[in-house]
Every structure is written in C-alpha cells, then in structure tokens.
Design a protein around this motif. Structure first.
Motif, mmCIF file in Angstrom:
data_model
loop_
_atom_site.group_PDB
_atom_site.id
_atom_site.type_symbol
_atom_site.label_atom_id
_atom_site.label_comp_id
_atom_site.label_asym_id
_atom_site.label_seq_id
_atom_site.Cartn_x
_atom_site.Cartn_y
_atom_site.Cartn_z
ATOM 1 N N HIS A 153 -8.718 -9.465 -0.143
ATOM 2 C CA HIS A 153 -8.334 -8.798 1.104
ATOM 3 C C HIS A 153 -7.735 -7.417 0.827
ATOM 4 N N LEU A 154 -6.871 -7.380 -0.189
ATOM 5 C CA LEU A 154 -6.225 -6.100 -0.527
ATOM 6 C C LEU A 154 -7.269 -5.075 -0.985
ATOM 7 N N PHE A 155 -8.182 -5.546 -1.811
ATOM 8 C CA PHE A 155 -9.246 -4.668 -2.309
ATOM 9 C C PHE A 155 -10.058 -4.110 -1.135
ATOM 10 N N LEU A 156 -10.424 -4.985 -0.220
ATOM 11 C CA LEU A 156 -11.233 -4.551 0.929
ATOM 12 C C LEU A 156 -10.469 -3.561 1.810
ATOM 13 N N VAL A 157 -9.211 -3.863 2.032
ATOM 14 C CA VAL A 157 -8.402 -2.982 2.890
ATOM 15 C C VAL A 157 -8.256 -1.614 2.230
ATOM 16 N N LEU A 158 -7.917 -1.607 0.929
ATOM 17 C CA LEU A 158 -7.696 -0.335 0.236
ATOM 18 C C LEU A 158 -8.990 0.477 0.110
ATOM 19 N N THR A 159 -10.080 -0.206 -0.169
ATOM 20 C CA THR A 159 -11.342 0.530 -0.309
ATOM 21 C C THR A 159 -11.922 0.926 1.055
ATOM 22 N N SER A 160 -11.527 0.256 2.096
ATOM 23 C CA SER A 160 -12.036 0.616 3.431
ATOM 24 C C SER A 160 -11.221 1.751 4.039
ATOM 25 N N PHE A 161 -9.891 1.656 3.904
ATOM 26 C CA PHE A 161 -9.036 2.646 4.585
ATOM 27 C C PHE A 161 -8.341 3.615 3.623
ATOM 28 N N GLY A 162 -8.205 3.218 2.361
ATOM 29 C CA GLY A 162 -7.423 4.031 1.425
ATOM 30 C C GLY A 162 -5.947 3.734 1.579
ATOM 31 N N ALA B 154 -16.848 4.449 -3.682
ATOM 32 C CA ALA B 154 -16.351 5.610 -4.439
ATOM 33 C C ALA B 154 -14.875 5.472 -4.779
ATOM 34 N N MET B 155 -14.169 4.630 -4.061
ATOM 35 C CA MET B 155 -12.720 4.452 -4.310
ATOM 36 C C MET B 155 -12.439 3.498 -5.472
ATOM 37 N N ILE B 156 -13.415 2.720 -5.859
ATOM 38 C CA ILE B 156 -13.172 1.660 -6.861
ATOM 39 C C ILE B 156 -12.591 2.211 -8.176
ATOM 40 N N PRO B 157 -13.113 3.293 -8.732
ATOM 41 C CA PRO B 157 -12.535 3.787 -10.006
ATOM 42 C C PRO B 157 -11.051 4.114 -9.906
ATOM 43 N N ALA B 158 -10.574 4.408 -8.698
ATOM 44 C CA ALA B 158 -9.151 4.766 -8.533
ATOM 45 C C ALA B 158 -8.213 3.632 -8.934
ATOM 46 N N PHE B 159 -8.686 2.395 -8.849
ATOM 47 C CA PHE B 159 -7.843 1.252 -9.250
ATOM 48 C C PHE B 159 -7.542 1.285 -10.750
ATOM 49 N N PHE B 160 -8.366 2.014 -11.515
ATOM 50 C CA PHE B 160 -8.137 2.133 -12.962
ATOM 51 C C PHE B 160 -7.529 3.486 -13.306
ATOM 52 N N THR B 161 -7.981 4.512 -12.604
ATOM 53 C CA THR B 161 -7.546 5.866 -12.973
ATOM 54 C C THR B 161 -6.191 6.230 -12.357
ATOM 55 N N ALA C 61 0.828 -1.204 0.000
ATOM 56 C CA ALA C 61 0.000 0.000 0.000
ATOM 57 C C ALA C 61 0.869 1.263 0.000
ATOM 58 N N SER C 62 1.989 1.205 0.722
ATOM 59 C CA SER C 62 2.821 2.405 0.763
ATOM 60 C C SER C 62 3.663 2.565 -0.502
ATOM 61 N N ASN C 63 4.049 1.467 -1.132
ATOM 62 C CA ASN C 63 4.895 1.567 -2.341
ATOM 63 C C ASN C 63 4.066 1.664 -3.627
ATOM 64 N N SER C 64 2.988 0.914 -3.705
ATOM 65 C CA SER C 64 2.266 0.788 -4.979
ATOM 66 C C SER C 64 0.918 1.504 -5.006
ATOM 67 N N LYS C 65 0.462 1.923 -3.877
ATOM 68 C CA LYS C 65 -0.832 2.632 -3.787
ATOM 69 C C LYS C 65 -1.937 1.837 -4.508
ATOM 70 N N TYR C 66 -2.621 2.513 -5.420
ATOM 71 C CA TYR C 66 -3.738 1.847 -6.114
ATOM 72 C C TYR C 66 -3.268 0.848 -7.171
ATOM 73 N N HIS D 244 4.831 2.780 -9.484
ATOM 74 C CA HIS D 244 4.165 2.094 -8.367
ATOM 75 C C HIS D 244 3.924 0.631 -8.709
ATOM 76 N N PHE D 245 3.505 0.421 -9.948
ATOM 77 C CA PHE D 245 3.241 -0.949 -10.405
ATOM 78 C C PHE D 245 4.517 -1.792 -10.339
ATOM 79 N N GLY D 246 5.621 -1.197 -10.789
ATOM 80 C CA GLY D 246 6.914 -1.896 -10.761
ATOM 81 C C GLY D 246 7.330 -2.259 -9.345
ATOM 82 N N ASP D 247 7.126 -1.332 -8.418
ATOM 83 C CA ASP D 247 7.464 -1.605 -7.009
ATOM 84 C C ASP D 247 6.648 -2.791 -6.457
ATOM 85 N N GLY D 248 5.379 -2.775 -6.798
ATOM 86 C CA GLY D 248 4.485 -3.857 -6.330
ATOM 87 C C GLY D 248 4.858 -5.185 -6.963
ATOM 88 N N LEU D 249 5.209 -5.109 -8.263
ATOM 89 C CA LEU D 249 5.587 -6.323 -8.994
ATOM 90 C C LEU D 249 6.832 -6.953 -8.367
#
Lengths: 529, 367
Positions: free
Chosen positions: B229-238, B167-174, B30-35, B180-185
């Motif tokens: 789990h990741l989706f729920l955590v990110l959409t619940s807390f950001g 309301a946070m769901i579109p952020a996963f695309f936008t 979450a801290s390196n790759s965000k959405y 960030h993607f590289g860090d997560g990968l």
C-alpha cells in the motif's frame, strides 16, 4: 429415583423453600389417600373424587365368579374397547372361574392374555396411568392395581410435511403421536445405540418428552447438559416444542434460534448421526435438535440429495440472499442518502427521477413498504387458503402499482422491498428468517442516521452478539470462529461425502463416519478395465 | 482460562497492524521519512518483534498468573504500580487516539455536519459490548473477519496498480536518508511494539511460545500489506502530495473504477477500516479494564468495561482540539510513551527477574 434426579432435587428444595417464597405451591392436585387400603370402595371413591365432573371417565364395576368385586377405570375413547372386552374382561372371568386364588393367579402367575401391563399400589401412579390411556383394574381385597396399556385413539396419518418440502428424498414426516414418531426413528436407525430416554414435563399436561441420541456418537456431556436443563422445567403445560425450546436455550433474549426444529425424520436421523441430540414430544410433529450453529440453520435437506456442486451453489445463493434480506433496504437508504457518489451516474439519474414525486424521505418510504409487506405476509398465513393467493396478488401487484402511480412510493423501493421479501423466504429455517426480518428494521434506522457507518456499527454489534452466542456450549459461528478446519467442508459449500469423512469435534468424540476407501472400487489410473 | 489460540493472535494483530498503518500512519511516514519510509516500514516491525522478547521472557516466570498480579515480586511494589499504571494509561490514550482518528476520518469524509458525540457514542456502545464480553470474544471476532478484510486489502493494490508511476521506483534506493529512516523506524517501532502487551494476558494464551512465533507471522503479513500500500501510494502521488493528504490510502481507492456497478468503492472502506479498528480499540480497552481490575485486586474485568469505554470516549473528544494537534501527538509524543511501555518496562522487569533468580541461587548455595 425419578429420571435425572429431578424429583430428589425438588424434594430437597421444597424442604428448604416454602411454597410462599417460591411462588409455586406444591403439587396438591392429587391428594394421597390417607390409609393404604385393600378395599375397593374407598379407592373407588377416591378415584371418583379425583375424576368428578369428568364426563368421559368410565368406572366399570363388576363381580368375578370367585366373588371379588372389581372395577375397571378408563377414559372413553382412549382405549381399545375390543382388547378390553376380549383380552381383559373375558380372560378375567375365565381365570376367576377356574382358579381358587385369583390374586396369586393375576399378580404372580400373570395368567392374562394382555402382556403389556404394570402393577402398582400407589393411587397417584395409577391415576397417572389412567390419564395416559391405560385401563386400571382394582380388585377388592388386594392393594395391588393393574394398569393395562391398551391405548387406542385416532392419530393423523403419516404425510408429507408442508413446511419442509423437498425435491428428492423421503416424503415421510413426523406426526403428533410420540410412539409413532419413535417407531419411525427406530425403523430407520436399526442400532441398539439409539437411545430414547423419557421424562414427563408439565404439571397438568404430563407431556412425555423423549431425549434421543446415538450412544458413542453423541458427547456424554451434551446429553448430561440437556437433561440438566430439562430437569429444571416447571410449568403447568407443554403445548408445543417451543415451550421446551424457550426453557433450554442459552440466551432467551437473542433473536437467533439456538435450537433447530424439524418435522422430517431424515433430517433428525442425519443430525443424530452427527452427534446431536433430539427432543421429541407428544402432541407435536416438531422435534428439536441441539446444538445448532448458524451454518446448520443455513443447510436444507435437499443439499444432501443432489450433486455437491449444485448443492454448494444453492448454499452460496442462500448466504447471499441472507445478506440481501438483512441489508438491502439499509444499503439503499445509506447510499441514496449519504453516499450517492457510489452510484454510477445513469443509475443515479434513474433513481432520482423515480423519487422526484415521492413526498417522503427514503427511510419513511422503506418503513411503509416493509411494514406493508410484513402485513401481507402475516395475512397470507391467516387468510383461508382458497382466497389467500388472490389477496397476495392483489396486495403485491395492485396496491404496489397503485402506490407507485400515485407517487407515494418510488418504483425502486418496490423492487428493493420485493427482493428483500423473496430473500427472506429463501432461509431454510423459519425462525432464522424471522430474526433477520426483525433485525432489518434497527439496521435501517442506523443507515438513515449514519449511512454506511451506521450499517457497519449495526453489523459489528450483531457480529459480537453472534460471536458470544452459544448453543449448548457450541459457539454459534463455528466452524468459522473459532476455526474448526475439519468442519469447513460442510458450511457455505458442501464437498462430496468422501471428503466429509469426519464428524464435528464440537458435537462428537467419535469422529469417523465414512471409511477412507468408500470409493475403493475405483481402479487406479493405468489399470486395465 | 487458556482460550486464545496462536491463530487468533495472528489474526488480531495482523488486522490491527495493517489497518492502523494504512489508515493513519502513511501520512506521517510520508512527511517524516519520504522515500526512506519503505525501508523503515520493513526493518521497524521486525526490530519491534525482536525487542519485545523480554516481555515474553518475563511472563514465563509464572505462566499461569498475570504479571500485574505478581510483578511486584520482581521490581518492588511501588515501581510495579507505577509501571502498570503507565501501561493502563498508555492503552487508554492509544484507544482514545485511535477512536479520535476514526471519528475525524468519518466526520471529515462522509458524515459532514454530524455531531462527533453521536458518531462516537454509536461506536463506543459496540466497543463496550465487546469489551464486556471478554478477551475470547475479541479474539474470535478478529478471527471471523480476518479473511474478508485481508482479501480486500490484498486486492486493493491489484486494482490500483495502474496508477503506479514507475519512474519513481529508483528513488526508493537513491533517496535513502538516515534521519528520515530513523524517523520512520521510530514510528514503526512504536506501532508494532504494541504486540508486547499481549504477554500481559499470558494466562489466556493456549500456547504462549507458539503465539510469539505467530506474532512474527502477523508482523510479516502486516508488513507485506503495508509495504504494497505504501509503495503504491508513494509511487502514485509522491511523498510531498501524500504528506498533504489526510488519508492517502482512501485517495488511492477512490481512483479504482469498479465498472458500471459502483462509481467508486471508497465508502466501502468505512466498513473495512471500522471492523479492524474496532478489534484494535476493543483490545486496548480490554487491556486497560483488566489492568485496572487487577491493580485494585478485582479479578473480573466486567465492572470496568463500561467506565473504561466511557472514559476513553470522553478522552478522545478532549484529548486534542484539532487535526494538527492529533498528528503531532501521533507522530511525536505518543510513540515515545509507547516505546517506554512496550520495550523499556519489560526490560526493567527482566532485569528484576534476573536479579531475583541470582539472589535465589545464592541463597540456595548458602543453604
């Protein structure tokens, strides 16, 4: 060669290792008569020497009409006097008066009415026969001795077993007499495939031990392994089946039973049909069954004599109470001490108020109650039945209530310990119940030191032990791990017989036990009645 | 020898991957790759499965022997010893790191004030027992607990779904970002690449080729649980709040109200995480024990079981001083080292095998 090659192996071993080294002196209890003799006198003296100071031995000396001196040796009360009188002595006298060559008549023509006898020239063998309720006949002038099997002694009648009661099903149980038990078995399993191989164990008790299995159903390697383990048993006496169990189980330090026991013929027969092996002993109604898994120990005979959904429900309850029996006091200690945030607020208030006046920490309280409960349970076994119930009630109600009122114990702890106590009685196998009772205490200590983490570590340790544990090569936690899909139908739940068509691959190579069309009489849908 | 079934491979790796991810990887992700972490957690594991193919291929050369025993024939004695020692050390460090993460979790959340050595000692005793018992015990243990664990992990998102901020769901695309993607990968690749170590134990596998497929099953199953789990955590807390939480999944579970019977179920997570992490730590320590044993030409791992466990326990105490250092190690240096051992070393052996086969062919043609 003795059964399963034990004698030869022991002889070889004895050649290499002296008695001093092994710590077991060779069997010198029955010295061999120096010379092979056909005279009656030296042989009789030898027997008298062996049976000196035995008030129950009878040496009945007499002379036949043909002139030969004879002696009958037997133990008083162990043989049928009527048979001895009418079918042995009377016949013997008649035969001797009618024939010239008594030896030929007896040993070769076998002219006596009693057909069940063996002939031996070995004095030690003859001695064993006498000890095994035979009457031995020695005739002057011939080395051969006749051992008549005319055993007759008082045995308990076949009654219902008090330890494995059942609602619906057979009331028959095994007794202490091995031939009777084998008869019961043979009466129910009318197949020549039922094998009963015998061995004698115990240097002094000479206990007959019978291995029983169904040929073609039971795995040959399992039978061979059991025989191998039994052949190693060297002990003075076998008094009950646990002696055997301790020698043959895979891990003698594990608290979990690795051999099942039963007094019920129906349980034994069902197990034999699953491909398991039974061990029957003379002198105990308890038979052993191997191999065993944890799921087998959680099954009761009643499970198969009721509707499968009801049986499954009862089994699920049993598993829940197994966990309660092991974990409830520990969970109570862990949650109240380390994780009170888990308890809903109203309940927390109730527990806290009940503990307010209790001067001890929860762990002490739990230990006091658990040990008191163990004492009550042990006492209830020893106390005479007529007052046992009263003592139990006094112990449970009066002492418990008084302890709560005095503020020594909290009411919540009494409920926890009572529920745990009841849960431990639900286990169908007594030894499994004991194992759980013993393991409860270390888990309680871990819970008091580390909370749920301690319980988790304790459970993991226990789990790894169970994963490692095997009973005659069969993993203890099968069919869950390793997964045996076909066996899952008869574990926590029991499916109907039409769905339990195969035997476990762990115990049997012959898998099919129920035909595919066992309910073939059911008309297909749409067909007219 | 061949005791481990493909199903057992599936259960052990599933347990190991989804527990490590949900317990300790959500925060750095979450801290390196965000959405972008969701996409990285989908692509990374599958890429890891593809990239470990050389490990399968190399161990195929002598399927009945351990590569630690015959590997010197492919790359030479010294390179082989260096590579194998690296794998052993990486497994020790991995075990120590996981052990430290677990003890930190317990000491900060539930056993405040308890000495860390006591917590570690208790756990290490159980680990030593399992490692001593052998590989089939570890795999069978994972098989036994898999169903309950997986069921719990699948149920948690259902109970926690009410916390989702749609309301946070579109952020996963936008809000997708390549860096960030590289860090997560990178993080996902390192964690899921651990499946490569399985082929060091190839002689134990009943059906090695099937096991490669069951590894894919394990990866996909773990990815499904991880993503939910990741989706729920990110959409619940950001992502911002999540990156400031030590154990976001734990916080999510703390939100679940189980009714009047239990106030909160989050302490139950101790049992859930502990059992799965136990299996993972046992496997890594077994790898180290058997690796060391075979390097010194001892065929039994058991004499090494207790020393390896004791060493790892000590290492977990002295490896890092603070949680910050631990996070730095987990999301910085360790993944790089892991990727070298999981992907680069098998490729070196693969090249060695290729050259050996080529020279062998030439020799045959000459004769």
């Amino acid at each position: 060669m003795s059964p399963w090659g034990r004698k030869k192996r022991m002889q070889d071993k004895n050649k290499k290792v002296s008695a001093k080294e092994t710590g077991h002196p060779p069997n010198t209890e029955w010295p061999v008569l120096e010379t092979d003799v056909s005279d009656l006198k030296p042989r009789l003296n030898w027997f008298k020497k062996q049976f000196s100071n035995c008030s129950d031995i009878i040496f009945r000396e007499f002379t036949l009409p043909s002139g030969q001196s004879c002696a009958l040796i037997y133990f008083n009360g162990m043989i049928d006097q009527n048979s001895l009188q009418h079918f042995i002595l009377q016949d013997l006298l008649t035969v001797a008066s009618e024939t010239e060559d008594i030896y030929k008549t007896l040993f070769e023509r076998k002219s006596l009415s009693v057909s069940n006898y063996t002939i031996t020239v070995d004095l030690n063998e003859c001695l064993t026969h006498i000890l095994s309720s035979c009457a031995s006949l020695i005739i002057d002038g011939d080395r051969r001795m006749i051992n008549f099997e005319v055993a007759s002694y008082a045995t308990r009648s076949i009654e219902e077993t008090p330890n494995e009661s059942i609602i619906r099903g057979s009331r028959e149980s095994f007794i202490e007499d091995l031939p009777t038990n084998l008869t019961i078995l043979r009466r129910h399993l009318k197949t020549p495939a039922l094998k009963t191989e015998s061995i004698v164990v115990g240097r002094k008790t000479q206990t007959p031990v019978v291995i029983s299995y169904i040929e073609g159903v039971c795995k040959p390697e399992l039978i061979a392994e059991l025989k191998r383990r039994l052949s190693y048993i060297q002990i003075d006496g076998i008094v009950n089946s646990y002696y055997i169990e301790e020698f043959i189980k895979d891990n003698p330090y594990s608290p979990f039973p690795q051999v099942e026991y039963t007094e019920r013929p129906d349980t034994l027969i069902a197990s034999l049909q699953e491909g398991r092996v039974a061990i029957l002993l003379n002198g105990t109604p308890v038979c052993l069954l191997a191999p065993v898994t944890l799921t087998m120990l959680m099954q009761a005979p009643d499970d198969y004599s009721m509707w499968f959904i009801a049986a499954s429900w009862i089994r699920i309850t049993r598993y829940i109470f197994l966990l309660i029996s092991l974990l409830l006091p520990s969970l109570y200690i862990a949650i109240t001490t380390f994780h009170p945030q888990m308890i809903p607020y109203p309940l927390l208030i109730t527990i806290a108020s009940s503990r307010e006046i209790v001067p001890f920490p929860v762990i002490y309280e739990a230990f006091i109650m658990e040990i008191a409960f163990e004492a009550l349970r042990e006492a209830s076994i020893r106390i005479p039945k007529s007052i046992g119930q009263a003592v139990s009630i006094i112990g449970a109600l009066i002492i418990g209530t008084a302890a709560v009122q005095a503020g020594i114990i909290s009411a919540a702890m009494v409920i926890i310990v009572s529920l745990t106590g009841i849960a431990s009685f639900i286990m169908p196998h007594y030894d499994l119940g004991i194992a759980i009772r013993i393991l409860r205490f270390p888990v309680m200590i871990l819970a008091s030191m580390f909370g749920l983490y301690g319980i988790a570590c304790g459970l993991i340790f226990l789990y790894i032990h169970l994963v490692n544990l095997k009973s005659f090569g069969v993993p203890y936690l099968s069919p869950f791990t390793p997964l045996v899909k076909d066996d899952l139908v008869d574990t926590v739940i029991r499916l109907p017989w039409t769905m339990m068509r195969t035997r476990s691959p762990l115990t049997s190579n012959n898998r099919h036990r129920v035909a595919r069309n066992a309910r073939g009489w059911v008309r297909p849908k749409g067909e007219n009645e | 020898m061949r005791k481990i079934t493909a199903l057992q491979v599936f259960t052990l790796y599933s347990l190991s991957m989804y527990t490590t991810f949900t317990a300790f990887l959500i925060n750095p992700l979450a801290s390196n790759s965000k959405y972008s972490s969701l996409l990285a957690s989908l692509i990374g594991p599958i890429l890891a499965w593809i990239l470990i193919y050389p490990a399968l291929k190399v161990t195929k050369a002598k399927p009945d022997q351990f590569i630690i025993v015959y590997g010197h024939e492919l790359v030479g004695k010294w390179l082989h010893i260096i590579c194998m020692l690296m794998i052993v050390i990486v497994n020790l460090v991995l075990g120590a790191t996981t052990l430290r993460q677990m003890s930190d979790f317990l000491l900060t959340e539930y056993l405040i004030g308890t000495p860390s050595w006591a917590v570690l000692l208790l756990f290490s005793l159980t680990v030593a027992y399992a490692v001593y018992s052998g590989i089939s015990t570890i795999f069978r243990a994972s098989q036994g607990i898999f169903l309950l664990s997986a069921l719990a992990y699948l149920l948690i998102p259902i109970f926690a779904s009410s916390e989702v901020n749609a309301a946070m769901i579109p952020a996963f695309f936008t809000h997708l970002d390549m860096k960030h993607f590289g860090d997560g990968l990178y993080l996902n690749l390192a964690m899921f690449g651990e499946i490569a170590f399985l082929f060091l134990l190839r002689p134990y596998l009943k059906t090695p080729d099937k096991s490669y497929r069951s590894l894919l099953g394990a990866v996909l199953f773990a990815v499904f649980i991880n993503l939910t789990h990741l989706f729920l955590v990110l959409t619940s807390f950001g992502p911002e709040v999540t990156s400031n939480m030590s154990y976001p999944d734990l916080e999510l579970i703390a939100f679940i109200q189980t009714g009047s019977f239990l106030q909160t179920g989050d302490p139950i997570l101790i049992i859930l995480w502990l059992t799965s992490l136990f299996v993972k730590i046992c496997f890594t320590l077994f790898m180290s024990a058997i690796g060391l044993a075979q390097l010194v030409k001892v065929m039994d791992h058991r004499p090494f079981a207790l020393p390896v466990t004791a060493f790892t326990t000590m290492l977990s105490i002295i490896l890092v001083r603070t949680q910050v250092e631990l996070n730095e190690l987990v999301s910085g240096k360790l993944p790089g080292l892991l990727i070298v051992c999981e992907i680069v070393i098998p490729i070196i052996y693969w090249i060695g095998l290729f050259i050996r086969n080529l020279t062998h062919k030439h020799k045959e043609q000459r004769t």
